[in-house]
Design a protein around this motif. Sequence first.
Motif, PDB file in Angstrom:
ATOM      1  N   ASP A 176       0.865  -1.170   0.000  1.00 34.36           N
ATOM      2  CA  ASP A 176       0.000   0.000   0.000  1.00 34.36           C
ATOM      3  C   ASP A 176       0.903   1.221   0.000  1.00 34.36           C
ATOM      4  N   ALA A 177       0.296   2.388   0.025  1.00 36.76           N
ATOM      5  CA  ALA A 177       1.105   3.607  -0.007  1.00 36.76           C
ATOM      6  C   ALA A 177       2.055   3.687   1.168  1.00 36.76           C
ATOM      7  N   ASP A 178       1.658   3.103   2.318  1.00 33.56           N
ATOM      8  CA  ASP A 178       2.496   3.214   3.513  1.00 33.56           C
ATOM      9  C   ASP A 178       2.766   1.872   4.182  1.00 33.56           C
ATOM     10  N   LYS A 179       2.555   0.754   3.473  1.00 28.09           N
ATOM     11  CA  LYS A 179       2.736  -0.564   4.077  1.00 28.09           C
ATOM     12  C   LYS A 179       3.755  -1.386   3.287  1.00 28.09           C
ATOM     13  N   PHE A 180       4.650  -2.062   4.048  1.00 32.73           N
ATOM     14  CA  PHE A 180       5.707  -2.879   3.448  1.00 32.73           C
ATOM     15  C   PHE A 180       5.762  -4.223   4.171  1.00 32.73           C
ATOM     16  N   VAL A 181       5.926  -5.301   3.389  1.00 33.25           N
ATOM     17  CA  VAL A 181       5.995  -6.654   3.946  1.00 33.25           C
ATOM     18  C   VAL A 181       7.251  -7.338   3.435  1.00 33.25           C
ATOM     19  N   ARG A 182       7.985  -7.975   4.326  1.00 32.67           N
ATOM     20  CA  ARG A 182       9.208  -8.694   3.943  1.00 32.67           C
ATOM     21  C   ARG A 182       8.840 -10.074   3.394  1.00 32.67           C
ATOM     22  N   GLU A 183       9.371 -10.404   2.213  1.00 27.38           N
ATOM     23  CA  GLU A 183       9.066 -11.677   1.572  1.00 27.38           C
ATOM     24  C   GLU A 183      10.355 -12.302   1.033  1.00 27.38           C
ATOM     25  N   PRO A 184      10.469 -13.647   1.071  1.00 26.32           N
ATOM     26  CA  PRO A 184      11.684 -14.311   0.575  1.00 26.32           C
ATOM     27  C   PRO A 184      11.711 -14.351  -0.949  1.00 26.32           C
ATOM     28  N   ILE A 185      12.913 -14.429  -1.501  1.00 28.08           N
ATOM     29  CA  ILE A 185      13.074 -14.562  -2.947  1.00 28.08           C
ATOM     30  C   ILE A 185      13.879 -15.822  -3.243  1.00 28.08           C
ATOM     31  N   ASN A 186      13.805 -16.254  -4.486  1.00 25.13           N
ATOM     32  CA  ASN A 186      14.558 -17.415  -4.947  1.00 25.13           C
ATOM     33  C   ASN A 186      15.899 -16.945  -5.519  1.00 25.13           C
ATOM     34  N   THR A 187      16.988 -17.540  -5.035  1.00 22.72           N
ATOM     35  CA  THR A 187      18.329 -17.149  -5.500  1.00 22.72           C
ATOM     36  C   THR A 187      19.003 -18.256  -6.301  1.00 22.72           C
ATOM     37  N   ASP A 188      18.199 -19.171  -6.880  1.00 18.40           N
ATOM     38  CA  ASP A 188      18.788 -20.263  -7.656  1.00 18.40           C
ATOM     39  C   ASP A 188      19.370 -19.768  -8.982  1.00 18.40           C
ATOM     40  N   ILE A 189      18.727 -18.761  -9.584  1.00 17.59           N
ATOM     41  CA  ILE A 189      19.164 -18.265 -10.889  1.00 17.59           C
ATOM     42  C   ILE A 189      19.677 -16.838 -10.720  1.00 17.59           C
ATOM     43  N   GLU A 190      20.970 -16.655 -10.884  1.00 18.17           N
ATOM     44  CA  GLU A 190      21.576 -15.333 -10.735  1.00 18.17           C
ATOM     45  C   GLU A 190      21.807 -14.715 -12.107  1.00 18.17           C
ATOM     46  N   SER A 191      21.403 -13.471 -12.264  1.00 15.22           N
ATOM     47  CA  SER A 191      21.606 -12.737 -13.509  1.00 15.22           C
ATOM     48  C   SER A 191      22.716 -11.708 -13.311  1.00 15.22           C
TER      49      SER A 191
END
Length: 350
Positions: free
Chosen positions: A296-311
């Motif tokens: 949202d305009a003022d809301k942030f949520v921490r989420e995991p990412i996949n690091t199997d493929i590095e660019s």
Amino acid sequence: MNKKAVAIIIVQACMIVVLLWLLVLFSKDEFEAFNEEEEIESPQRIQTEAGISTIVLSAETQQQSDIRTAPLNMTKYQPMLEGLGNVLSLDGLLSLRTQYMNALGDLAVAQASLSNSKNDYERLSLLNQHDRNISDRMLVAAEALYKSDLAKLQAHEAALENLRYTARQQWGERLGLGMLEPKPSAEINALLEYRQVLLRIVLPPQQAEATQTLRVTPVGSGIPPVTAHLLALSPQADPVLQGKTYFYTAPATSLRAGMRLSTRELDTANMMTGVVIPQQAVVWYGGKAWVYRKHDADKFVREPINTDIESDNGWFNRDKFKPGDTIVTNGAQLLLSEELKYQITNENDD
């Protein structure tokens, strides 16, 4: 010390005690006011809903903290096709072909013998039925020879079928059975005449399917890459390497049986679509990579990412994140600190 001096000291001590008491009395109100200001200046910035922590920051706070966000753009990613393999000797295939051709010859002889013994048995049977022109003994001997030739024919047919099973199990339908044909196809003929060599290439297990052509390089030989063409899937795994095995053919000009091969090129047949998470947006915590998604305009949520493929400038993701999702590109570490500070405060309160 006279009485006058003692009196002066006692008066001074009393004055000091009174002054200290007044200092504590007046500073108490100021201390409480200071604490109230601290509570006002440190608003609650973490909200927890369904076990998920959400950081709430006003637009003014985001600007003051230099927190910047950016939407993710759609990206196409071509994986690298990396594999290893070797040039195979055709000794096993040639031996199998020789056995099969010999078995075909034995079958032809058995068929001819059976045809003769069958004709003799049928002729003697007719003669025996017409006034017994031949003895029963001769008819029994002819029948025994006919049945013996029939059993031999069946044995040769079973041997041929077993050789076909062996060829299919060891070399596959296209290569194994193709090698047993009396008149092989052009691609098999090229192998028999040593114009082409047979390669077994091992590709990664996650590879969806083999490409029609590969550029293979003999390991440590200095020989330039050679174009190999897909022949068939290999039913047997490589004894050393783990992965999916395929048969390829390549010109025999510079390749020799036993050579180790490698291949590395773009896999155009398995292009993927997704997004690239930039490096500056990633924070590491608990051994994992995380980003803060703006909900949202003022809301942030921490989420995991996949690091199997590095660019080149981040990590490619295609499942959880979609084009258009907005993430924090500057200030993610600050958000993580705020979230951890809140967790520590809650633990202390407990």
